[in-house]
Enzyme design. Sequence first.
Site: not given
Length: 461
Positions: A243-244
Amino acid sequence: MKTNDYVVFSFVFITFFLRLQGVSSHGFHVGHVARDLEEMNRCGTPEATELDIATQQLVVEKFLSSSERVDTEIVVPVCFYVISDTQGNNSLSDSDLQGQLDALNRAYGSSSCCNTTLSWCAPGTCSINTGISFAMAKINANGALVPGATASSVSASGACVTRVVNNAWAYLDDGDEMAMKTALKKGDEKTLDVYFTDLRALGFTTFPWAITPGSIRDGVVVQASTVPGGSNKRYNEGDTLAHEVGHWMGLSHTFAGGCDISDGIVDTPPQANAYGGCSPATRPDTCPGGGPDPIFNFMDYSLDACMYEFTRGQALAMRACYTFFRLGRWENEVIQLRVREQSAPLNLIPRERQIFRVLIRRRTTCSISAKEGNADMYINLLSPPTWSAADLCKSNSTTSAESCSTGDVSAYINAQRGAPIRSIFGALTGFIRDPLPLYVGVVATGSTPVQNLRLRCSLFR
Ligand SMILES: [Ca+2]
Ligand SMILES: [Ca+2]
Ligand SMILES: [Zn+2]
Ligand SMILES: [Zn+2]
């Protein structure tokens, strides 16, 4: 030719930054999507504004028409940093880190599939291959990065893995971030630096246009307990890093722009707000159109058990951002312009460069204007003009006039948001010919696009 012939260049660059909402349905305007505290704890990356989303869309638009487009596999070199305390908190073994690297490659490859132990998962339902993969970067005996080199695994000799014990950084507060990164960071602009520690969010990073890639701040900070098999029960499949890294590659949350503007990605359904669980039997549909919310997407807030997807549109956006911001493909064709002719308006993404070649005459005035954004400008006038456009401003550093002083005459203007700059250069004597080629280079600086840039040269009266 009379010796008192002269040329006056008057460069006028006016920038102003619109802060009004709703000035134009097609215009860029700044909005901020509200977050609640729970979401802030989920992801600490600043929520994408409308301008962030518009920037990402412009990057994709440029990429699709660019000769610099990269369609082959992108391999991103990775450096891992493990920050533990004297109690041993956050300690991660090589096999923990290898598990995280493998999970990251699964997420971005075609073998990211829904979890078949959950009733809603039809076996064989898998994500697309983004064409992006990750390999350990290499460091030399002195601990310095070997640019472009990769190691076969986390435990291979020379793999870019750093472990430190520091009781302050092992619970990262705002004041610790830059000190930690300054002390540890090894990666360059192409490298993904990942710091595993304990912090107030599951992770955070910055969009690639919001900072200078390769600068100290550039990188991802993630909860050490989110690695596969980690102690963070709801988030321990390693999806937090996926996600990051999506943000680091330019992706917004799927819900960032709400139902109105979505996330700027064509094939993710609009979503009014974050989904925080994993009960797809009651799959929400918070916006009209587009089908149910993309709760399986890595860029939503679902539990790790639920998230397994990137879309083709997201893959394209990530490839475009990596190509421009991290591979530094900034070249555009030189635009030819005649005196009295105004250039077509163009938009530049942050750090992009455009060069104009104008055949000027004696006593010519050139002016540049833009609707909004920040830019540095350069002129170069050579006699004869034997240099190529690439010589105009080889350095991406736009902080000093010297970086572009290759010509007989060169000048530099830094135009800043809200600070119109008017400068006059000239009184050149002795070698003026008619017509004379003048090169004007514009480099978009700052973290927002330069909008509606136009150049016009006319006869001075
Ligand atoms: Ca919908
Ligand atoms: Ca998952
Ligand atoms: Zn809008
Ligand atoms: Zn996020």
